[in-house]
Motif scaffolding. Structure first.
Motif, PDB file in Angstrom:
ATOM      1  N   MET A 117     -10.207   4.961   1.142  1.00 32.81           N
ATOM      2  CA  MET A 117      -9.850   3.694   0.502  1.00 32.81           C
ATOM      3  C   MET A 117      -9.780   2.484   1.437  1.00 32.81           C
ATOM      4  O   MET A 117     -10.218   1.392   1.054  1.00 32.81           O
ATOM      5  N   TRP A 156     -10.553   1.896 -12.164  1.00 37.51           N
ATOM      6  CA  TRP A 156     -10.306   2.599 -10.900  1.00 37.51           C
ATOM      7  C   TRP A 156     -10.153   4.108 -11.082  1.00 37.51           C
ATOM      8  O   TRP A 156      -9.682   4.794 -10.180  1.00 37.51           O
ATOM      9  N   THR A 177      -3.425   2.575  -4.119  1.00 36.30           N
ATOM     10  CA  THR A 177      -3.696   2.189  -5.512  1.00 36.30           C
ATOM     11  C   THR A 177      -2.507   2.408  -6.439  1.00 36.30           C
ATOM     12  O   THR A 177      -2.485   1.847  -7.539  1.00 36.30           O
ATOM     13  N   LYS A 213      -1.905   0.568 -10.111  1.00 34.06           N
ATOM     14  CA  LYS A 213      -2.243   1.312 -11.323  1.00 34.06           C
ATOM     15  C   LYS A 213      -1.021   1.606 -12.191  1.00 34.06           C
ATOM     16  O   LYS A 213      -1.157   1.909 -13.385  1.00 34.06           O
ATOM     17  N   SER A 271       0.817  -1.215   0.000  1.00 32.75           N
ATOM     18  CA  SER A 271       0.000   0.000   0.000  1.00 32.75           C
ATOM     19  C   SER A 271       0.849   1.263   0.000  1.00 32.75           C
ATOM     20  O   SER A 271       0.388   2.325  -0.410  1.00 32.75           O
ATOM     21  N   PRO A 287     -10.999   3.136  -6.255  1.00 33.15           N
ATOM     22  CA  PRO A 287     -10.931   1.675  -6.333  1.00 33.15           C
ATOM     23  C   PRO A 287     -12.262   1.002  -6.021  1.00 33.15           C
ATOM     24  O   PRO A 287     -12.963   1.387  -5.079  1.00 33.15           O
TER      25      PRO A 287
END
Length: 798
Positions: free
Chosen positions: A511, A409, A389, A393, A148, A413
């Motif tokens: 998120m 996304w 993300t 991505k 993350s 997301p």
């Protein structure tokens, strides 16, 4: 970049894991133990994940060492000795290397390869993954343990490339020693990495200038070595500590104060704050159970923390600048420091408030703001990450039916349980958006997700399934639940990286899942117990499924070939019978279908059987708010609605005098008002041109039906409503047609009860014939038809 099209001999495996941090190492270990051929791919030359790269001075975990470690092996747990309460980066890195060697994981990894692309082959249900080195891998299942906090954020400051001095990033610190002796150093950013590194840099540098845009709350770590007595006690208490952590709120055994902050007097509340402050770090945000929910309680916590800061920082204006005024305490992750605030009492340290004097440019000699210039020898960017993300991505991921992760996304997301993404079969993310991840102990969350995921893959293997994909409706509901849960707290009020606010242009949405690690674990346990509800499990045999998905049919002999590829359709009354036949045909023609009905059991079963292109949403067509919900959920997932097919209806044959007023109104509500409500709700979500509405009425709307007057009247009304709607929506490019079938031979009709031989209505052959006509009108092939009635009698059309 290499793509799957130009790879001849990719290395093959059952499971491919991207990343060699805590989650990636455990994923490879569990996958191998379950009997899967497994390959790990890692951009770094060795294991460690984010801890391999984040080597900046003072880098330290803010979760206690004895908790921030694997729990799956008691022998590993007992054999490793942590030296401090909060481990530094070198000790965490050494631990991960020890784990890799102890369990023989290194041979499974391909190091020094950064994944650039991943493409799903629908014919073989396999992923082809390509890297920056030209290597390629082919796997049935793809597991993204990319982290993350692993995609460094490099702010686009004017003139950044003009600086002639040394440039460093905390997120990818050099492996060789860095000396600041005698240097004028500037640090941009006061998040966790900035707050941890600033005191150490200040001790070495000739001068330090800190450029701060947004201050963060930080609590001293009160770090110290662990004594031998503590080491003995830790091992004795580990089983109970892990048991409590497994279903706790954050994956640690710590609990909030047993009473609410407003239920106790000032003295008891102050003592509770003081005790938690002295425990150190992020735990202060959880002193009281309602601290990040109730603004009044949060204000008390802020007052306490701000008093602590002012007691340390001697310059009042500097203290003012260091105290956040833009967010409730704890809604941005509280940092853990060692002497951070004391650093600003040094004569050789300067704090620049970028909200008063923003940076205008980086020059050859330093940093220029609106108020002046600062000459520097070294600039340290402590600017964090494109969190949650970013790492995913940055890979060109292309799934089934043309899905691309960047587009899917683009507005935030969408996941199911934070692990699966509709449109991307056999792909899973670990510790990503939609899961507790950064709000919990990420080692335990990784273990929980990996165990659950390997169980799912093993279940697929044992039952012969080659493909598993999250249903779009399940993902939409889960993502909505994640958002709703967050908005019951104060967290969305902060412009945090939890919201993506640190990245310019990134859609702001909360998120991570804030409902708690224990609650999340129970939800995952229940999904597994229910046979993996929310997923579609499929067995693919060769390319036949792909061919069938894109097949075309002709509604009548010699008629035009029709296809619905790429269309998004809502079909009402589709759980069984006529509507089910339409749903099956639409999916076969390449459409994405949202099945709606009041019959949830059969509707969900049909959606599961039709695969990832179908989903189910419950709908009472007489409820306008229910229509709004269906439209909102469909557009949230698919972005638009191209087709509406109104099948919903009720039939009853009885003399008029036997009907009550409520029965009459009920039939009109379902057969007429319901479709009208549907048209009203859906047209706003249809494209500017090309939308199609098909209302399924009856030949009774043309010929009448003396034995079912209310039914015939309602269908006559629907026929008239269709013609009127065609005129009203013509300017928007939306077509409206009405199909008027005879009695359809489906399980929905009890032929004996109807006594068909005595009915003036003709009998249509099959539901499939009606479905063909509906599909024709919904497709581009029927673009010339609008405002018309189509009678279907035993296969003939008029």
């Amino acid at each position: 970049m290499n793509t799957g099209d130009d790879i001849l001999r990719p290395e093959t495996c059952d499971v491919l894991v991207v990343g060699a941090g805590f989650a990636g190492l455990y994923a490879v270990h569990r996958s191998v133990a379950a009997g899967f051929t497994t390959i790990g791919v890692e951009a770094a030359p060795g294991v460690g994940g984010t801890w391999y790269w984040n080597r900046y001075p003072g880098a330290r975990c803010d979760v206690e060492s004895i908790d921030y470690s694997y729990s799956f092996d008691p022998e590993l747990q007992d054999s490793w000795v942590w030296s401090e309460r909060y481990a530094t980066q070198p000790e965490i890195q050494a631990y991960l290397e020890h784990v890799a060697d102890r369990f023989g994981l290194r041979p499974h990894f391909r190091f020094g390869r950064r994944v650039e692309g991943a493409r799903f082959d629908e014919g073989s249900s396999a992923w082809t993954v390509t890297t920056d080195t030209g290597d390629a891998y082919r796997a049935r299942f793809l597991v993204l343990a990319t982290g993350s906090l692993s995609a460094p954020h490099r702010p686009g400051i004017s003139g950044a490339d003009d600086f002639a001095g040394e440039v460093l990033f905390t997120a990818c610190w050099p492996h060789e020693d860095v000396s600041f002796a005698g240097k004028r150093v500037g640090v941009i950013g006061t998040g966790s990495s900035g707050i941890q590194s600033i005191p150490i840099i200040a001790e070495q540098a000739a001068s330090l200038t800190v450029f701060q845009r947004s201050p963060n709350y930080s609590v001293p770590a009160f770090n110290r070595p662990l004594t031998e007595e503590e080491q003995v006690r830790i091992r004795a208490e580990y089983p109970e500590r892990r048991r409590k952590s497994a279903y706790s709120g954050a994956g640690t055994p710590h609990e909030t104060y047993p009473r609410g902050a407003l239920e106790i007097d000032d003295a008891e509340r102050l003592a509770a704050f003081e005790a938690r402050w002295k425990e150190g770090g992020v735990l202060f945000a959880k002193t009281f159970p309602d601290q990040t929910v109730d603004e009044a309680v949060n204000r008390l916590a802020r007052d306490f923390a701000e008093a602590k800061i002012r007691a340390i920082v001697t310059d009042r204006r500097v203290a003012d600048d260091l105290i956040p005024v833009d967010h409730p305490i704890g809604t941005k992750r509280i940092c853990t420091d060692s002497g951070y605030y004391e650093t600003f009492n040094r004569d050789d340290v300067t704090l620049v408030n970028l909200r008063r004097e923003p940076i205008t440019a980086i020059t050859e000699r330093g940093i220029r703001t609106t108020a002046g210039s600062y000459e520097l020898d070294t600039i340290v960017y402590a600017t964090g990450f494109d969190a949650m993300t970013g790492a995913v991505k940055r890979i060109d991921i292309r799934g089934a039916r043309g899905a691309e992760i960047g587009r899917v996304w683009a507005d935030g997301p969408v996941t199911y349980l934070g692990m699966a993404i509709p449109g991307f079969p056999n792909l899973f993310t670990l510790n990503g958006p939609g899961s507790p991840s950064v709000l919990a102990n990420m080692v335990l969350t990784a273990e929980q997700q990996v165990d659950w995921l390997i169980d799912l893959i093993a279940d697929c293997r044992s039952r012969g399934f080659t493909e598993v994909e999250a249903r779009a409706d399940a993902a939409a509901k889960w993502t909505e639940h994640v958002s709703e849960t967050a908005h019951k707290t104060l967290f969305p009020r902060a412009d945090s990286w939890y919201m993506g606010a640190n990245i310019e242009g990134k859609k702001r949405t909360f998120m991570p899942y804030i409902g708690g690690f224990g609650n999340y674990r129970r939800i995952c346990d229940q999904v597994r117990a229910d046979g993996y509800e929310g997923f579609v499990l499929t067995e693919r045999k060769g390319a036949g499924a792909m061919t069938a998905r894109t097949a075309a049919v002709r509604p009548v002999p010699g008629g035009p070939v029709i296809g619905l590829a790429g269309k998004v359709a809502i079909i009402t009354g589709a759980a069984r019978g006529q509507g089910a036949a339409e749903a099956e045909l639409f999916v076969r023609l390449g459409a994405t279908v949202v099945i709606t009905d009041t019959n949830e059991r059969d509707g969900r079963a049909l959606a599961d059987r039709l695969g990832p292109s179908a989903s189910f949403l419950p709908l009472d067509v007489t409820d306008g708010s229910a229509w709004s919900r269906v439209v909102a959920e469909t557009t949230a997932v698919h972005g638009r609605i191209d087709v509406l097919v109104n099948n919903a209806g009720v039939w009853r044959k009885a003399p008029l005098e036997e009907w009550t007023e409520d029965e009459l109104r009920g039939m009109l509500d379902v057969n007429l008002i319901g479709p009208i409500l549907g048209m009203r709700a859906v047209v706003s979500a249809m494209p500017a041109a090309g939308g199609s509405i098909v209302n399924v009425a009856s030949t009774a709307a043309i010929r009448g039906h003396g034995g079912a007057l209310p039914y015939a009247s309602s269908k006559w009304g629907l026929r008239g409503a269709s013609r009127s709607a065609a005129q009203e929506y013509a300017s928007r490019g939306i077509r409206v047609n009405c199909v008027c079938p005879g009695v359809v031979d489906t399980p929905m009709i009890d032929a004996a009860a109807l006594d068909l031989s005595r009915q003036p209505m003709p009998r249509a052959g099959t539901a499939e014939e009606i479905a063909n006509m509906v599909a024709f009108l919904a497709s581009d092939a029927g673009a010339y038809c609008t405002g018309a009635d189509f009678v279907v009698d035993g296969g003939a059309t008029a």
